[in-house]
Design a protein around this motif. Structure first.
Motif, PDB file in Angstrom:
ATOM      1  N   ASN A 128       0.121   7.649   1.874  1.00 57.44           N
ATOM      2  CA  ASN A 128      -0.807   8.736   1.529  1.00 57.44           C
ATOM      3  C   ASN A 128      -0.911   9.691   2.712  1.00 57.44           C
ATOM      4  OD1 ASN A 128      -2.791   7.724   3.352  1.00 57.44           O
ATOM      5  ND2 ASN A 128      -3.644   6.402   1.760  1.00 57.44           N
ATOM      6  N   HIS A 171       0.863  -1.183   0.000  1.00 60.53           N
ATOM      7  CA  HIS A 171       0.000   0.000   0.000  1.00 60.53           C
ATOM      8  C   HIS A 171       0.897   1.230   0.000  1.00 60.53           C
ATOM      9  CE1 HIS A 171      -3.632  -2.298   0.770  1.00 60.53           C
ATOM     10  NE2 HIS A 171      -2.983  -2.949   1.711  1.00 60.53           N
ATOM     11  N   THR A 226       3.589   3.944   4.200  1.00 67.25           N
ATOM     12  CA  THR A 226       3.762   2.878   3.221  1.00 67.25           C
ATOM     13  C   THR A 226       3.711   1.527   3.933  1.00 67.25           C
ATOM     14  OG1 THR A 226       5.281   4.341   2.045  1.00 67.25           O
ATOM     15  CG2 THR A 226       5.308   2.018   1.399  1.00 67.25           C
TER      16      THR A 226
END
Length: 158
Positions: A140, A137, A145
């Motif tokens: 954001n 992933h 991360t």
């Protein structure tokens, strides 16, 4: 009206006001607030506005003025001023500017994530890099991360 009748009426009005304050009940309609110093009901100013002058007639609207630049009021209100807009920190960027009806929204700048754990202070941290592994992933504005766990075969086993 004779003096004794006036005194009884004054006491009854005072008791009615105390009952209203004690029970939290009001004679005002939905979307109105009680101006206690005037014993009148006023309609709320709409979102994006504040009360600049209180009413002089029952169940009417006082004077409402639009929130000045740099301030907002998100909901209909009886307040006499607007709320200052939030300021983004140096490690944040603006997502949505401040408008008379909504506050400014900020998020961490790209390449950083926000740490909202009780162990963290309110600040943005640099995103983790996945060295020699796959990104499950990406980083954001709200989470770091997530890297895949790399499994190394044990030495000496076939």
């Amino acid at each position: 009206m004779e003096p004794r009748a006036r005194a009884v009426l004054a006491v009854l009005l005072l008791l009615a006001a105390q009952v209203t304050m004690a029970t939290g009940e009001t004679r005002c309609n939905p979307g109105e607030y009680e101006v206690t110093s005037l014993c009148r009901c006023s309609k709320l100013c709409p979102a994006g506005y504040y009360v600049s002058k209180y009413i002089d007639q029952d169940h009417s609207v006082g004077e409402c003025r639009e929130c000045e630049s740099g301030t907002f009021r998100a909901h209909p209100s009886e307040e006499s001023s607007c709320v200052p807009c939030s300021q983004c920190r140096e490690d944040q960027e603006v997502v949505t500017e401040c408008f008379p009806t909504s506050d400014r929204l900020c998020q961490c700048k790209q390449g950083n994530f926000y740490c909202d754990s009780v162990d963290c202070t309110e600040s943005c941290f640099r995103c983790k890099r996945c060295e020699d592994s796959t990104i499950l992933h990406p980083c954001n504005a709200t989470r770091d991360t997530v890297c895949a766990v790399k499994i190394h075969p044990e030495a000496g086993k076939v």
